[in-house]
Scaffold this motif. Sequence first.
Motif, PDB file in Angstrom:
ATOM      1  N   HIS A 134      32.779  47.342  47.909  1.00  0.00           N
ATOM      2  CA  HIS A 134      32.717  46.799  49.273  1.00  0.00           C
ATOM      3  C   HIS A 134      33.835  45.795  49.540  1.00  0.00           C
ATOM      4  N   GLY A 135      34.366  45.173  48.500  1.00  0.00           N
ATOM      5  CA  GLY A 135      35.349  44.128  48.695  1.00  0.00           C
ATOM      6  C   GLY A 135      36.788  44.592  48.773  1.00  0.00           C
ATOM      7  N   LEU A 136      37.097  45.736  48.176  1.00  0.00           N
ATOM      8  CA  LEU A 136      38.491  46.174  48.152  1.00  0.00           C
ATOM      9  C   LEU A 136      39.049  46.471  49.542  1.00  0.00           C
ATOM     10  N   PRO A 137      38.339  47.201  50.408  1.00  0.00           N
ATOM     11  CA  PRO A 137      38.896  47.434  51.755  1.00  0.00           C
ATOM     12  C   PRO A 137      39.110  46.141  52.536  1.00  0.00           C
ATOM     13  N   GLU A 138      38.150  45.206  52.424  1.00  0.00           N
ATOM     14  CA  GLU A 138      38.288  43.916  53.103  1.00  0.00           C
ATOM     15  C   GLU A 138      39.506  43.153  52.590  1.00  0.00           C
TER      16      GLU A 138
END
Length: 226
Positions: A134-138
Amino acid sequence: MGTLELLNPVAHAGLRLDVSHRFNTHFVQIVASEFIPTMQDYPILFTKHPQTGSFYAGALLALEPGEESIRNDGVEPYRPADLIRQGFFLVDGQLAIDPDAPVFTPAGTPLFDANGEPGDALRRVQRATHILHHGLPETDAIIARFLALRLIEPIDIALNFDDGSRLRLDGLYSISLDVLHALSDADALDLFHRGDLQLAYAQTASVQHIRRMAQRRNDRLFVASA
């Protein structure tokens, strides 16, 4: 990397995880939600993927591969999610393993309990893969905004040690405080409202750990030569 296998409590009932091995990795990727906890222990820097050339953020765990950075106060350091999930991958939303990864050893911690349920070590891996997924795209979006404002610049890290040895860390980047402080009010306010400004200052503040890591290496060299 070997052939990936989807994790299965039956097929992998005897698989054990060696947690201590993971610190042999000296630079691991982190996501935006990890900047604040990471900055307490390690330098946060940017580098480029060797295959794609795109930027990503990472924690410098040690000055060189194989050299563990140990805090002097005995406090357990933050473990980035990418460090915890070594040997594990997400494949179509399912957890998979590389059975040949060195983190799997006979002397490690069991992944499953006697009932085939995930043990504590596996639950930590599951949380870590969730954070990364969930954190990589952000984080990619945040870095893109930094790049659009020309905030990311190369950082010159050249270290000299008391025994005469030298070490240069190449291919690393940091936020430029000069450029950051010269932003227009509108751009600075936009970074603030997005939460990016806090991350930029966390990254630049964390660079001070490089000096501390170099001092710890000097201390080890002194002990070794005594």
